[in-house]
Design an enzyme around this catalytic site. Sequence first.
Site, PDB file in Angstrom:
ATOM      1  N   THR A 195      -9.263 -16.598 -36.172  1.00  0.00           N
ATOM      2  CA  THR A 195      -9.881 -15.677 -35.207  1.00  0.00           C
ATOM      3  C   THR A 195     -11.071 -14.969 -35.866  1.00  0.00           C
ATOM      4  O   THR A 195     -11.561 -15.428 -36.901  1.00  0.00           O
ATOM      5  CB  THR A 195      -8.835 -14.695 -34.642  1.00  0.00           C
ATOM      6  OG1 THR A 195      -9.400 -13.979 -33.547  1.00  0.00           O
ATOM      7  CG2 THR A 195      -8.341 -13.684 -35.679  1.00  0.00           C
ATOM      8  N   ASN A 196     -11.547 -13.896 -35.272  1.00  0.00           N
ATOM      9  CA  ASN A 196     -12.698 -13.174 -35.836  1.00  0.00           C
ATOM     10  C   ASN A 196     -12.470 -11.672 -35.695  1.00  0.00           C
ATOM     11  O   ASN A 196     -11.433 -11.233 -35.204  1.00  0.00           O
ATOM     12  CB  ASN A 196     -13.974 -13.625 -35.126  1.00  0.00           C
ATOM     13  CG  ASN A 196     -13.856 -13.457 -33.625  1.00  0.00           C
ATOM     14  OD1 ASN A 196     -13.726 -12.353 -33.128  1.00  0.00           O
ATOM     15  ND2 ASN A 196     -13.853 -14.572 -32.890  1.00  0.00           N
ATOM     16  N   ARG A 197     -13.444 -10.890 -36.093  1.00  0.00           N
ATOM     17  CA  ARG A 197     -13.258  -9.438 -36.180  1.00  0.00           C
ATOM     18  C   ARG A 197     -13.436  -8.704 -34.842  1.00  0.00           C
ATOM     19  O   ARG A 197     -13.392  -7.475 -34.809  1.00  0.00           O
ATOM     20  CB  ARG A 197     -14.245  -8.841 -37.180  1.00  0.00           C
ATOM     21  CG  ARG A 197     -13.951  -9.198 -38.602  1.00  0.00           C
ATOM     22  CD  ARG A 197     -14.868  -8.400 -39.524  1.00  0.00           C
ATOM     23  NE  ARG A 197     -14.821  -8.898 -40.871  1.00  0.00           N
ATOM     24  CZ  ARG A 197     -13.859  -8.603 -41.744  1.00  0.00           C
ATOM     25  NH1 ARG A 197     -12.884  -7.803 -41.383  1.00  0.00           N
ATOM     26  NH2 ARG A 197     -13.883  -9.096 -42.960  1.00  0.00           N
TER      27      ARG A 197
END
Length: 408
Positions: free
Chosen positions: A213-215
């Site tokens: 995933t990402n931030r």
Amino acid sequence: MSIWTKRHVTVVVSGGIASYKALVLIRSLMKQGAVVRVAMTTHAAKFITPLTFQTLTQQPVVIDEFTTTDPHHVVHVALADWTEVMILVPATANLIAKVANGLADDAATTTILATTAPKFVVPAMNSHMYVNPATQRNLKQLTTDGLHVLTPATGMLAEGYSGQGRLPEPAVILAWLTDQLIQLTPDLPLAGRRVVVTAGGTREALDPVRFITNRSSGKMGYAVAQVARELGATVTLISATTHLAAPSGVKVVTVDSAQSLLTAVSDIFDDTDILVMAAAVSDYRPAELADQKIKKPADHADLTLRLTETPDILKTLAARKHQQYVIGFAAETQSLLANANRKLTSKKLDLIVANDVSKPGVGFNGDTNQVTLLRPEQQPVTTELTTKTAIAKQILMTAIADGAGTQA
Ligand code: CTP
């Protein structure tokens, strides 16, 4: 600015153990910008003193009709005429019975009868009183007469047993009131428009317990959804984030991967006037999804992941674009405007919101942002560093100024 800003709100408080919650609600309304006055019954004054409400609202409290010494001033009519929104909270069985029958025998009920403002009723009482046929008949009468009634919550009552009749929490009441008020305000700039917002970072599964995933926190998309609703739109929020509270009055569809996000947006796209793609969509997903948890190799050798590209949702939908005004986001760490401009063109967007996420206070996770709005053949507009809510408002007002959602 909220829908409550400078609204003249009269809160009518009747006497029950839940009267104290009216104080919290009034504070929340005032925080939203409302000017609040209170009318209360003499029974309510046995639970909370008028001085408490007067100090909180910094306005005189109406409780006794016959105290005024000003011969030109009819207290209940003056307050009734001043009122733009009336809230009966808590509304006891007795107050509901009186209002249902048009009785006006004290300052509170006379003010209710004398106002033409929309009225919102938040009942709170013992569960047996609530289900009593007389109370149910009276509540039905209020609805027939055009008053808006909130269903009480179920839970522990002051009597020490559980049942339906509890006053919902002030935050729940405020969310309900806000949504009702939006529905009653047809001249809002996005009234009748269908807005779809995507938010959060997608998750691309690797095995049953791991994902990439990402931030992205989803906060920017949630702010856009909330502001779009406050501007009168019918809003669907397609969310890849689950830890944020759903904005009131907004339909939330939960998704996971880029593929599930594409399916959800695609299903609704034809019935969309404005699409705001605030989601941080993963560009790659693991090429294979392991059906069991991946184990460490016995020899502790390096592990190589093979990734495959996910569909570009905006590019996929560009081919199906008709009336839709499409807004994309570009979170960049270098060459902000050049990269954003390239995405504006290649994704056939009407507006792209570019943010330099390498700057402090900008982009992922925080509550603030600073963005540049780019549109085809228009000068870029750079906002101040401000709250995500204020940025959301600027984005939507720019789209509205462009006639978003009104194209043939
Ligand atoms: N987007 C999309 N589908 C993808 C990737 C991104 O619809 N598979 C959308 C995002 O929601 C955003 C816009 O495209 O509104 C730009 O996303 P971004 O990740 O900045 O751009 P990419 O096209 O992925 O380019 P790159 O990652 O190479 O910068």
